[in-house]
Design an enzyme around this catalytic site. Structure first.
Site, short mmCIF file in Angstrom:
data_model
loop_
_atom_site.label_atom_id
_atom_site.label_comp_id
_atom_site.label_asym_id
_atom_site.label_seq_id
_atom_site.Cartn_x
_atom_site.Cartn_y
_atom_site.Cartn_z
N GLU A 130 -2.80 -10.35 3.88
CA GLU A 130 -3.65 -10.24 5.07
C GLU A 130 -4.71 -11.34 5.13
OE1 GLU A 130 -2.43 -5.93 4.09
OE2 GLU A 130 -2.96 -7.76 2.98
N GLU A 171 0.83 -1.21 0.00
CA GLU A 171 0.00 0.00 0.00
C GLU A 171 0.87 1.26 0.00
OE1 GLU A 171 -3.92 -1.70 2.40
OE2 GLU A 171 -2.20 -0.92 3.51
#
Length: 255
Positions: free
Chosen positions: A129, A109
């Site tokens: 994740e 990110e």
């Protein structure tokens, strides 16, 4: 020892995540340091470009330090934590990400929050994740879909498996893949080219690119024309036209 290094040389700031023994995973203290350095970059007119990279040979950034996640008292406190991806997106100056290894979770990110991404041939990219029972929260899905398309984004988000630097290049996640030893010099070469351009025009271009993500075509064109007019009224634009007529290199001052 500081876990976030910051230096300025020749109008280029370099922010280095410096926790290589933990794959440069980010702690809350590191997130706050990143926010402070971003504010300094935005306020310092002498800084015209920012390079963001990681220390060591293995990783750019493995995202948030998972060992720190249990220290938040409640999910709501976690929701309102200092966010390093938000900080990077708040940079008004152009950001070049030099991805020197793993870019995982929040590290991916962070990379996608930069304007230009170049990668070492040893880099790997993943949104892992889902393997632990949650999803990214720093713009992961939005940025992946816009950068690599819905199908490739779904593959990364739903499997959590990494992709290579060459795959990232083919998908459009990065602009360039270079040998590991050439990464930092290539990032600096790009930063130097940008730093030599008129800073108001460069920062306006960054604003325009962000807007292009979010508005319809006709609105985007009108907005672009308004931004063009603002740039055209600057002293740097006058200098650019004079230098062109006089067949010399322009000197831009950010005015």
């Amino acid at each position: 020892m500081s876990h976030v290094l910051f230096s300025i040389e020749d109008q280029i700031a370099t922010l280095t995540l410096n926790r290589p023994e933990k794959l440069n995973s980010v702690t809350p203290e590191m997130a706050r340091a990143i926010m402070t350095h971003v504010q300094h970059c935005n306020e310092n007119d002498q800084i015209r470009a920012v390079i963001i990279t990681g220390a060591g040979e293995r990783a750019f950034c493995a995202g948030s330090d998972i060992a720190e996640l249990d220290t938040y008292d409640t999910p709501w406190v976690f929701r309102n934590r200092p966010d390093y991806c938000d900080a990077i997106r708040a940079l008004r100056k152009p950001a070049i990400c030099a991805i020197n290894g793993y870019a995982l979770g929040g590290g991916l990110e962070t990379a996608m929050s930069c304007d230009i991404r170049i990668a070492s041939d040893t880099a790997k990219f993943a949104s892992p994740e889902v393997k632990l029972g949650w999803i990214g929260g720093g713009g992961m899905a939005y940025m992946l879909v816009h950068n690599i398309g819905a199908s490739n984004a779904a593959r990364m988000l739903m499997t959590g498996e990494p992709v290579s630097a060459d795959t990232a290049l083919a998908w459009g996640l990065v602009s360039q893949v270079v040998p590991h030893e050439a990464l930092q010099s290539q990032a600096r070469e790009i930063a130097q080219m940008i730093a030599a351009r008129p800073p108001i025009a460069v920062q306006t271009a960054k604003t325009n690119i962000r807007a292009a993500y979010a508005v319809p075509l006709e609105t985007a064109i009108q907005y672009e024309r308004d931004l063009q007019t603002i740039c055209f009224a600057t002293q740097d634009a006058d200098e650019g036209r004079r230098a062109f007529k006089e067949k010399r290199s322009p000197v831009f001052e950010g005015r």
